[in-house]
Design a protein around this motif. Structure first.
Motif, PDB file in Angstrom:
ATOM      1  N   GLU A  40       0.994  -1.280   0.058  1.00 22.72           N
ATOM      2  CA  GLU A  40      -0.206   0.005   0.025  1.00 22.72           C
ATOM      3  C   GLU A  40       0.907   1.339   0.208  1.00 22.72           C
ATOM      4  OE1 GLU A  40      -3.194  -2.273   2.626  1.00 22.72           O
ATOM      5  OE2 GLU A  40      -1.491  -1.294   3.470  1.00 22.72           O
ATOM      6  N   THR A  41       1.908   1.041   0.686  1.00 22.83           N
ATOM      7  CA  THR A  41       3.128   2.314   0.671  1.00 22.83           C
ATOM      8  C   THR A  41       3.601   2.580  -0.608  1.00 22.83           C
ATOM      9  OG1 THR A  41       3.286   1.529   2.898  1.00 22.83           O
ATOM     10  CG2 THR A  41       4.719   3.267   2.173  1.00 22.83           C
ATOM     11  N   ARG A  42       3.885   1.449  -1.626  1.00 22.15           N
ATOM     12  CA  ARG A  42       4.285   1.515  -2.775  1.00 22.15           C
ATOM     13  C   ARG A  42       3.216   2.378  -3.606  1.00 22.15           C
ATOM     14  NH1 ARG A  42       4.818  -3.896  -4.896  1.00 22.15           N
ATOM     15  NH2 ARG A  42       5.289  -4.861  -3.014  1.00 22.15           N
ATOM     16  N   ASP A  43       1.906   2.007  -3.464  1.00 24.15           N
ATOM     17  CA  ASP A  43       0.981   2.666  -4.298  1.00 24.15           C
ATOM     18  C   ASP A  43       0.976   4.259  -3.556  1.00 24.15           C
ATOM     19  OD1 ASP A  43      -1.150  -0.268  -4.114  1.00 24.15           O
ATOM     20  OD2 ASP A  43       0.574   0.352  -5.362  1.00 24.15           O
TER      21      ASP A  43
ATOM     22  N   GLU B  67      13.894   6.214   6.110  1.00 25.91           N
ATOM     23  CA  GLU B  67      14.871   6.735   7.162  1.00 25.91           C
ATOM     24  C   GLU B  67      14.078   6.886   8.550  1.00 25.91           C
ATOM     25  OE1 GLU B  67      16.634  10.389   6.305  1.00 25.91           O
ATOM     26  OE2 GLU B  67      18.266   9.424   4.959  1.00 25.91           O
ATOM     27  N   ASN B  68      12.737   7.211   8.346  1.00 28.60           N
ATOM     28  CA  ASN B  68      11.889   7.236   9.603  1.00 28.60           C
ATOM     29  C   ASN B  68      11.531   5.728   9.893  1.00 28.60           C
ATOM     30  OD1 ASN B  68      11.754  10.090   9.545  1.00 28.60           O
ATOM     31  ND2 ASN B  68      10.191   9.849   7.925  1.00 28.60           N
ATOM     32  N   THR B  69      11.360   4.775   9.232  1.00 33.56           N
ATOM     33  CA  THR B  69      11.048   3.575   9.302  1.00 33.56           C
ATOM     34  C   THR B  69      12.317   3.179  10.320  1.00 33.56           C
ATOM     35  OG1 THR B  69      10.343   3.051   7.123  1.00 33.56           O
ATOM     36  CG2 THR B  69      10.542   1.153   8.414  1.00 33.56           C
ATOM     37  N   ARG B  70      13.609   3.259   9.918  1.00 36.42           N
ATOM     38  CA  ARG B  70      14.472   2.821  10.568  1.00 36.42           C
ATOM     39  C   ARG B  70      14.725   3.375  11.863  1.00 36.42           C
ATOM     40  NH1 ARG B  70      19.880   2.769   6.993  1.00 36.42           N
ATOM     41  NH2 ARG B  70      19.825   0.401   6.862  1.00 36.42           N
ATOM     42  N   ASP B  71      14.436   4.714  11.931  1.00 29.58           N
ATOM     43  CA  ASP B  71      14.639   5.215  12.970  1.00 29.58           C
ATOM     44  C   ASP B  71      13.653   4.782  14.308  1.00 29.58           C
ATOM     45  OD1 ASP B  71      15.181   8.796  11.957  1.00 29.58           O
ATOM     46  OD2 ASP B  71      16.805   6.916  12.099  1.00 29.58           O
ATOM     47  N   ASP B  72      12.459   4.372  13.681  1.00 30.31           N
ATOM     48  CA  ASP B  72      11.575   3.955  14.510  1.00 30.31           C
ATOM     49  C   ASP B  72      11.761   2.347  15.106  1.00 30.31           C
ATOM     50  OD1 ASP B  72       7.934   4.016  14.515  1.00 30.31           O
ATOM     51  OD2 ASP B  72       9.357   4.570  16.195  1.00 30.31           O
ATOM     52  N   GLY B  78       5.787   2.066   6.150  1.00 34.49           N
ATOM     53  CA  GLY B  78       4.419   2.315   6.165  1.00 34.49           C
ATOM     54  C   GLY B  78       3.991   3.550   5.978  1.00 34.49           C
ATOM     55  N   TYR B  79       2.728   3.760   5.981  1.00 34.56           N
ATOM     56  CA  TYR B  79       2.001   5.178   5.743  1.00 34.56           C
ATOM     57  C   TYR B  79       2.699   6.241   6.486  1.00 34.56           C
ATOM     58  CZ  TYR B  79      -1.461   8.932   5.699  1.00 34.56           C
ATOM     59  OH  TYR B  79      -2.120  10.252   5.383  1.00 34.56           O
ATOM     60  N   LYS B  80       2.735   6.069   7.850  1.00 32.81           N
ATOM     61  CA  LYS B  80       3.262   7.057   8.586  1.00 32.81           C
ATOM     62  C   LYS B  80       4.571   7.620   8.554  1.00 32.81           C
ATOM     63  CE  LYS B  80       4.453   4.086  12.877  1.00 32.81           C
ATOM     64  NZ  LYS B  80       3.905   4.033  14.354  1.00 32.81           N
TER      65      LYS B  80
END
Lengths: 156, 121
Positions: A40-43, B67-72, B78-80
């Motif tokens: 979904e993030t890819r989209d 980078e945010n994914t990694r930091d977390d 994901g979306y956030k």
């Protein structure tokens, strides 16, 4: 399609987006080995790219109109990138564009380079010589095959 | 007998790092550009420039997001992560409308219900 939502109150956009496979490939190339991107993030990222295209086009269009020109040119796009805070992209875009031009020119040159400077007779001679070589090779292979043959010779 | 090449037309391809080949179909990019009724005719070079810029943009957005994914300390982007990238980088502010910063769960589901029918988790 229930996966698309309307981004604005304006005209409903057709399902026009960038090829998902390409988007996925580009994203994966960026990802470190330990992180994956949810589908979904890819989209979502693909949608952002479409928004980006609209943003640049709109700005480039304005630039074009300011100059009282009818067709949006590359320079308008460059100017738009600058005005929207993406000036850091400009050198790369410029380089990629120049490389693309170069590659295209070389390809065109290459395909036009059918004229090797040799006369048709000379080319035919070369070809005949190569065929003869190949024939000779094949002939010698046959001989070797017979000699090394798997069938044991019947000995008395 | 000296070996002569069969054809001298095989010009050596440019060696070295491959320049960014156009990853996205330029035609599609042009069509997307023209979706805006106000946008007039687009020269091929302009569409090409936009295509390259979009590729760079995608890479930039993906990088800022992971980078945010990694930091977390997570492994799945994901979306956030994208939303945070948008909120934290001024050039990405134009995306705030389509990617609002993450809202508290209740507000988020309310907003989602307004936009689209809720999907089963």
């Amino acid at each position: 399609m229930d996966d698309d939502y309307e981004t604005g109150g304006g005209a409903a956009e057709e399902d026009l987006s960038l090829p998902k496979a390409t988007v996925a490939k580009l994203i994966n190339e960026m990802m470190p080995p330990d992180i994956v991107c949810a589908k979904e993030t890819r989209d979502l990222i693909a949608e952002c790219c479409v928004e980006f295209i609209h943003l640049i086009s709109s700005q480039a269009n304005e630039q074009c109109e300011k100059e009282a020109r009818k067709t949006i040119a590359g320079e308008h796009v460059i100017k738009a990138l600058e005005e929207l805070g993406f000036e850091s992209y400009i050198p790369e875009v410029q380089e990629a564009y120049d490389d693309h031009l170069k590659t295209t020119k070389e390809r065109i040159k290459g395909s036009q380079k059918k004229d090797t400077g040799l006369t048709p007779e000379e080319l035919e001679e070369m070809q005949a010589a190569l065929f003869a070589k190949a024939r000779a090779r094949m002939h010698s292979k046959d001989l070797t095959a017979e000699g090394a043959g798997g069938e044991p010779s019947a000995s008395g | 007998m000296s070996e002569t090449p069969i054809s001298a037309t095989q010009a050596p391809e440019a060696a070295g790092p491959t320049p960014t080949k156009v990853p996205f179909p330029v035609g599609r990019v042009k069509t997307i550009m023209r979706e805006d009724k106000e946008v007039g005719p687009v020269a091929q070079e302009a569409a090409l420039a936009v295509t390259y810029a979009t590729e760079i943009f995608l890479q930039y957005l993906a990088e800022k997001s992971f980078e945010n994914t990694r930091d977390d300390g997570r492994k799945v982007l994901g979306y956030k992560d994208v939303a945070k990238a948008v909120a934290d980088n001024v050039e990405l502010m134009f995306l705030e409308d389509i990617i609002p910063p993450t809202l508290p769960p209740r507000q988020a589901s309310e907003a989602k219900n307004k936009a689209a029918p809720p999907a089963d988790p």
